[in-house]
Motif scaffolding. Structure first.
Motif, PDB file in Angstrom:
ATOM      1  N   UNK A   1       0.852  -1.180   0.000  1.00 47.31           N
ATOM      2  CA  UNK A   1       0.000   0.000   0.000  1.00 47.31           C
ATOM      3  C   UNK A   1       0.892   1.235   0.000  1.00 47.31           C
ATOM      4  N   UNK A   2       0.475   2.288  -0.688  1.00 47.59           N
ATOM      5  CA  UNK A   2       1.273   3.507  -0.751  1.00 47.59           C
ATOM      6  C   UNK A   2       1.423   4.122   0.642  1.00 47.59           C
ATOM      7  N   UNK A   3       2.596   4.616   1.019  1.00 46.06           N
ATOM      8  CA  UNK A   3       2.741   5.295   2.304  1.00 46.06           C
ATOM      9  C   UNK A   3       2.101   6.681   2.261  1.00 46.06           C
ATOM     10  N   UNK A   4       1.430   7.049   3.340  1.00 46.60           N
ATOM     11  CA  UNK A   4       0.721   8.326   3.442  1.00 46.60           C
ATOM     12  C   UNK A   4       1.089   9.007   4.751  1.00 46.60           C
ATOM     13  N   UNK A   5       1.190  10.345   4.697  1.00 44.11           N
ATOM     14  CA  UNK A   5       1.715  11.102   5.828  1.00 44.11           C
ATOM     15  C   UNK A   5       0.845  12.313   6.141  1.00 44.11           C
ATOM     16  N   UNK A   6       0.698  12.561   7.419  1.00 45.44           N
ATOM     17  CA  UNK A   6       0.085  13.811   7.879  1.00 45.44           C
ATOM     18  C   UNK A   6       1.125  14.917   7.794  1.00 45.44           C
ATOM     19  N   UNK A   7       0.762  16.060   7.215  1.00 44.45           N
ATOM     20  CA  UNK A   7       1.679  17.191   7.142  1.00 44.45           C
ATOM     21  C   UNK A   7       1.214  18.301   8.078  1.00 44.45           C
ATOM     22  N   UNK A   8       2.009  19.352   8.142  1.00 49.77           N
ATOM     23  CA  UNK A   8       1.604  20.541   8.904  1.00 49.77           C
ATOM     24  C   UNK A   8       1.091  21.640   7.977  1.00 49.77           C
ATOM     25  N   UNK A   9       0.898  21.323   6.701  1.00 46.50           N
ATOM     26  CA  UNK A   9       0.383  22.301   5.738  1.00 46.50           C
ATOM     27  C   UNK A   9      -1.115  22.484   5.977  1.00 46.50           C
ATOM     28  N   UNK A  10      -1.563  23.680   6.328  1.00 46.50           N
ATOM     29  CA  UNK A  10      -2.972  23.854   6.676  1.00 46.50           C
ATOM     30  C   UNK A  10      -3.889  23.836   5.465  1.00 46.50           C
ATOM     31  N   UNK A  11      -5.083  23.283   5.667  1.00 42.00           N
ATOM     32  CA  UNK A  11      -6.133  23.393   4.667  1.00 42.00           C
ATOM     33  C   UNK A  11      -6.806  24.757   4.791  1.00 42.00           C
ATOM     34  N   UNK A  12      -7.272  25.279   3.678  1.00 41.97           N
ATOM     35  CA  UNK A  12      -8.125  26.470   3.731  1.00 41.97           C
ATOM     36  C   UNK A  12      -9.435  26.052   4.391  1.00 41.97           C
ATOM     37  N   UNK A  13      -9.848  26.700   5.470  1.00 42.51           N
ATOM     38  CA  UNK A  13     -11.036  26.247   6.210  1.00 42.51           C
ATOM     39  C   UNK A  13     -12.324  26.484   5.432  1.00 42.51           C
ATOM     40  N   UNK A  14     -13.359  25.743   5.821  1.00 44.87           N
ATOM     41  CA  UNK A  14     -14.677  25.886   5.209  1.00 44.87           C
ATOM     42  C   UNK A  14     -15.730  25.489   6.224  1.00 44.87           C
TER      43      UNK A  14
ATOM     44  N   UNK B   1       9.154  11.599   9.919  1.00 47.19           N
ATOM     45  CA  UNK B   1      10.008  10.477   9.516  1.00 47.19           C
ATOM     46  C   UNK B   1       9.376   9.795   8.310  1.00 47.19           C
ATOM     47  N   UNK B   2      10.049   9.845   7.159  1.00 50.27           N
ATOM     48  CA  UNK B   2       9.538   9.202   5.954  1.00 50.27           C
ATOM     49  C   UNK B   2       9.385   7.698   6.158  1.00 50.27           C
ATOM     50  N   UNK B   3      10.183   7.120   7.021  1.00 53.55           N
ATOM     51  CA  UNK B   3      10.115   5.683   7.283  1.00 53.55           C
ATOM     52  C   UNK B   3       8.958   5.267   8.165  1.00 53.55           C
ATOM     53  N   UNK B   4       8.164   6.251   8.654  1.00 57.82           N
ATOM     54  CA  UNK B   4       7.051   5.939   9.559  1.00 57.82           C
ATOM     55  C   UNK B   4       5.777   6.663   9.114  1.00 57.82           C
ATOM     56  N   UNK B   5       5.139   6.176   8.051  1.00 62.16           N
ATOM     57  CA  UNK B   5       3.900   6.819   7.584  1.00 62.16           C
ATOM     58  C   UNK B   5       2.755   6.611   8.559  1.00 62.16           C
ATOM     59  N   UNK B   6       1.839   7.572   8.586  1.00 58.27           N
ATOM     60  CA  UNK B   6       0.646   7.425   9.439  1.00 58.27           C
ATOM     61  C   UNK B   6      -0.344   6.423   8.866  1.00 58.27           C
ATOM     62  N   UNK B   7      -0.369   6.281   7.538  1.00 60.52           N
ATOM     63  CA  UNK B   7      -1.273   5.342   6.863  1.00 60.52           C
ATOM     64  C   UNK B   7      -0.487   4.602   5.787  1.00 60.52           C
ATOM     65  N   UNK B   8      -1.005   3.441   5.383  1.00 61.20           N
ATOM     66  CA  UNK B   8      -0.327   2.674   4.348  1.00 61.20           C
ATOM     67  C   UNK B   8       0.836   1.879   4.904  1.00 61.20           C
ATOM     68  N   UNK B   9       1.687   1.397   3.991  1.00 65.28           N
ATOM     69  CA  UNK B   9       2.802   0.542   4.381  1.00 65.28           C
ATOM     70  C   UNK B   9       4.113   1.330   4.463  1.00 65.28           C
ATOM     71  N   UNK B  10       5.002   0.818   5.266  1.00 62.79           N
ATOM     72  CA  UNK B  10       6.336   1.404   5.382  1.00 62.79           C
ATOM     73  C   UNK B  10       7.034   1.307   4.031  1.00 62.79           C
TER      74      UNK B  10
END
Length: 300
Positions: free
Chosen positions: A157-170, A222-231
């Motif tokens: 599974x593709x690795x997925x990461x939480x960032x600190x880049x904010x979404x424009x609120x709605x 840490x790129x080696x520790x995604x929040x979702x998906x596989x390492x």
């Protein structure tokens, strides 16, 4: 479940999920068919969610939604035919409650668990389903150019990461941040990768960042520790990509795209009341639309 070439199309994948004979991530299935993330909300949040997508089109490209509250099999499409600008039907036989291989269910903003379907949790006349573009949709085009994503080749599974880049609120959706997916590529291939994926504007388009300096810029610990998906692993499959001793691996660097898990992250941050549902990360709903139907330039 491995689908045969004869049945490897969007409808076949949906039917396999619907019959519970497919429970794995959908990466690599039905090549050239668009894949979609799912988020299902109580109707009172639908207007704010549409605005969230409009204000954040890269991580949240809206493909379709229930044509009325409670509808799980009749959808309003936002995908347009490139020559006529008329809506493209996303699927002729679809059930949002069953056609992803695995789902997540949230209760009052908290993850309550995963399920093979959401039939019992779906509320008639209340729930509204939204389909969001998925970057799996351009993996086949990358593969056709000799740039098969590593996680596809390795069967992960593709690795997925939480960032600190904010979404424009709605509306109620405040405090959310962008989620990204990552595929390693050689620095010399990034221009080609950008050129190929740029056309896929409704499935996240070209990458938003690349290179090791982008990791800290996006706020990824840490790129080696995604929040979702596989390492993510190195090409030999023996080491974790991104660890100190792999950062010069044949000049491979991390390349990041917007990710359709972003809406689920936004829901968690918004602390919505009621039952919210979505696909389990990596377990998409595959549509009947092929990339050549809406992105003719990607196939020449």
């Amino acid at each position: 479940m491995a689908l045969t070439n004869a049945t490897n199309n969007g409808r076949a994948v949906r039917l396999a999920a619907r019959s519970n004979t497919l429970s794995s991530p959908t990466a690599g299935l039905a090549p050239s068919y668009l894949q979609a993330n799912l988020i299902v909300l109580p109707r009172q949040y639908a207007t704010d969610f549409r605005l969230l997508c409009a204000r954040n089109p890269v991580p949240c490209p809206l493909l379709a939604e229930s044509d009325r509250p409670g509808s799980f099999n009749e959808l309003k499409s936002y995908i347009r035919h490139p020559s006529s600008s008329s809506p493209v039907t996303v699927a002729s036989d679809i059930d949002l409650r069953t056609d992803a291989p695995k789902y997540r269910i949230y209760k009052d903003g908290t993850l309550a668990g995963e399920a093979a379907d959401i039939v019992d949790a779906w509320q008639p006349e209340n729930h509204v389903g939204f389909l969001i573009g998925c970057s799996y949709s351009f993996d086949d085009a990358l593969s056709a150019a000799g740039l098969t994503p590593r996680y596809v080749a390795q069967g992960f599974n593709v690795p997925m990461y939480r960032t600190t880049v904010p979404l424009c609120p709605a509306g109620v959706f405040v405090g959310g941040t962008v989620v990204v997916s990552m595929r390693p590529y050689r620095s010399s291939d990034i221009t080609k990768v950008r050129d190929i994926t740029r056309a896929f504007v409704t499935t996240h388009g070209e990458p938003i960042a690349w290179g090791w300096e982008a990791v800290s810029r996006l706020g990824i610990a840490d790129v080696g520790k995604p929040e979702w998906g596989d390492v993510p692993l190195t090409a030999d499959g023996k080491r974790v990509f991104g660890c100190q001793d792999t950062k010069e691996e044949d000049d491979y660097v991390p390349v990041f795209w917007g990710c359709g898990v972003t809406p689920q992250e936004a829901v968690m941050r918004a602390n919505l009341t009621g039952t919210v549902m979505g696909h389990a990360p990596g377990h998409m709903i595959v549509l009947d639309v092929q990339d050549r139907d809406v992105f003719p330039e990607v196939r020449g």
